[in-house]
Design a protein around this motif. Structure first.
Motif, mmCIF file in Angstrom:
data_model
loop_
_atom_site.group_PDB
_atom_site.id
_atom_site.type_symbol
_atom_site.label_atom_id
_atom_site.label_comp_id
_atom_site.label_asym_id
_atom_site.label_seq_id
_atom_site.Cartn_x
_atom_site.Cartn_y
_atom_site.Cartn_z
ATOM 1 N N ILE A 50 11.197 -5.259 35.626
ATOM 2 C CA ILE A 50 11.356 -4.520 34.399
ATOM 3 C C ILE A 50 10.886 -3.276 33.926
ATOM 4 N N SER A 51 10.229 -3.177 35.099
ATOM 5 C CA SER A 51 9.338 -1.980 35.275
ATOM 6 C C SER A 51 9.871 -0.522 34.685
ATOM 7 N N ASP A 52 11.311 -0.476 34.451
ATOM 8 C CA ASP A 52 11.780 1.198 34.049
ATOM 9 C C ASP A 52 11.837 0.624 33.180
ATOM 10 N N VAL A 53 11.928 -0.827 31.813
ATOM 11 C CA VAL A 53 11.886 -0.682 31.089
ATOM 12 C C VAL A 53 10.314 -0.489 30.816
ATOM 13 N N ILE A 54 9.653 -0.915 31.177
ATOM 14 C CA ILE A 54 8.231 -0.798 30.449
ATOM 15 C C ILE A 54 7.624 0.645 30.717
ATOM 16 N N ASP A 55 8.406 1.150 31.653
ATOM 17 C CA ASP A 55 7.759 3.089 31.965
ATOM 18 C C ASP A 55 8.987 3.356 30.737
ATOM 19 N N ALA A 56 9.498 3.635 30.589
ATOM 20 C CA ALA A 56 10.373 4.509 29.285
ATOM 21 C C ALA A 56 9.752 4.131 27.902
ATOM 22 N N THR A 57 9.730 3.050 27.633
ATOM 23 C CA THR A 57 9.033 2.577 26.040
ATOM 24 C C THR A 57 7.737 3.218 26.661
ATOM 25 N N SER A 58 6.824 2.851 27.545
ATOM 26 C CA SER A 58 5.972 3.723 27.359
ATOM 27 C C SER A 58 6.176 5.679 26.789
ATOM 28 N N ASP A 59 6.512 5.582 27.501
ATOM 29 C CA ASP A 59 7.593 7.125 27.420
ATOM 30 C C ASP A 59 7.456 7.320 25.808
ATOM 31 N N VAL A 60 8.975 6.774 25.305
ATOM 32 C CA VAL A 60 9.084 6.864 23.810
ATOM 33 C C VAL A 60 8.219 6.773 22.797
ATOM 34 N N ILE A 61 6.722 6.010 23.109
ATOM 35 C CA ILE A 61 5.836 5.555 22.786
ATOM 36 C C ILE A 61 5.049 6.948 22.517
ATOM 37 N N ARG A 62 5.106 7.567 24.434
ATOM 38 C CA ARG A 62 3.673 8.341 23.447
ATOM 39 C C ARG A 62 3.975 9.630 23.728
ATOM 40 N N HIS A 63 5.534 10.418 23.485
ATOM 41 C CA HIS A 63 6.101 11.317 22.740
ATOM 42 C C HIS A 63 6.643 11.522 21.873
ATOM 43 N N VAL A 64 6.780 10.201 20.781
ATOM 44 C CA VAL A 64 7.783 9.927 19.973
ATOM 45 C C VAL A 64 6.679 9.618 18.541
ATOM 46 N N SER A 65 5.899 10.528 17.088
ATOM 47 C CA SER A 65 5.017 9.939 16.859
ATOM 48 C C SER A 65 6.436 8.842 15.557
ATOM 49 N N PRO A 66 5.855 7.814 15.035
ATOM 50 C CA PRO A 66 5.901 6.994 14.046
ATOM 51 C C PRO A 66 6.754 7.820 12.566
#
Length: 186
Positions: free
Chosen positions: A155-171
């Motif tokens: 699931i490392s791809d999922v974790i990497d993609a999720t962290s990218d989204v969290i890092r680049h998209v502000s709520p």
């Protein structure tokens, strides 16, 4: 590669204008003309591949080109000619209506069923024809398979993609805390 998508794009407005009916061999309908164009296109492509095969077969005997050629062409051959065959059988009332389905639905269902069976057999043939043996590392087949299984289950791809989204998209929303922008390189 160019003609089939183009014909499909042209088919859409003709279908909605009630001028194209799949499987209708009527002179006032666009289907027989499109079928003829596809026939000539498939014939030209097949003939070109046959010429290519005979021109290059002596240069690549180690790759066993004949089974590969046949495995690819059988997919095109079966899918195209079966669609024409079932359309003709339906048009000339060889395929009957049933209590539950029209002859169009029976023809489509039969073709889809036969294609499913054929593609299963073709997939088995492709597994044999396009073997992975030349690409297996010296460590053996199990090393390759275990790597592939572990990669699929990871699931490392999922974790990497999720962290990218969290890092680049502000709520959105004023009450949500703002995320820090990633540092800019100097």
């Amino acid at each position: 590669m160019v003609l089939n998508p183009l014909l499909t794009l042209i088919t859409l407005p003709l279908f909605f204008a009630d001028v194209y009916h799949d499987g209708d061999f009527v002179i006032t309908d666009a289907y027989p003309y499109f079928a003829a164009i596809r026939f000539w296109s498939v014939t030209f492509a097949f003939t070109s591949l046959v010429y290519f095969f005979f021109a290059t077969k002596d240069f690549m005997p180690q790759h066993k080109p004949m089974p590969k050629f046949a495995a690819i062409k059988i997919v095109v051959f079966l899918s195209f000619w079966q669609s024409i065959l079932f359309a003709a059988l339906n048009h000339f009332s060889v395929i009957p209506h049933t209590e539950l389905w029209t002859s169009d639905e029976v023809a489509t269902g039969l073709q889809n069923f036969i294609v499913c069976i054929e593609m299963y057999l073709v997939a088995l043939a492709h597994r044999w024809v396009f073997s992975d043996e030349p690409y297996i590392p010296a460590s053996g087949r199990w090393g390759l398979r275990s790597w592939a299984v572990l990669h699929v289950l990871s699931i490392s791809d999922v974790i990497d993609a999720t962290s990218d989204v969290i890092r680049h998209v502000s709520p959105l929303g004023a009450s949500s805390p703002k995320l820090q922008e990633p540092p800019t390189p100097n």
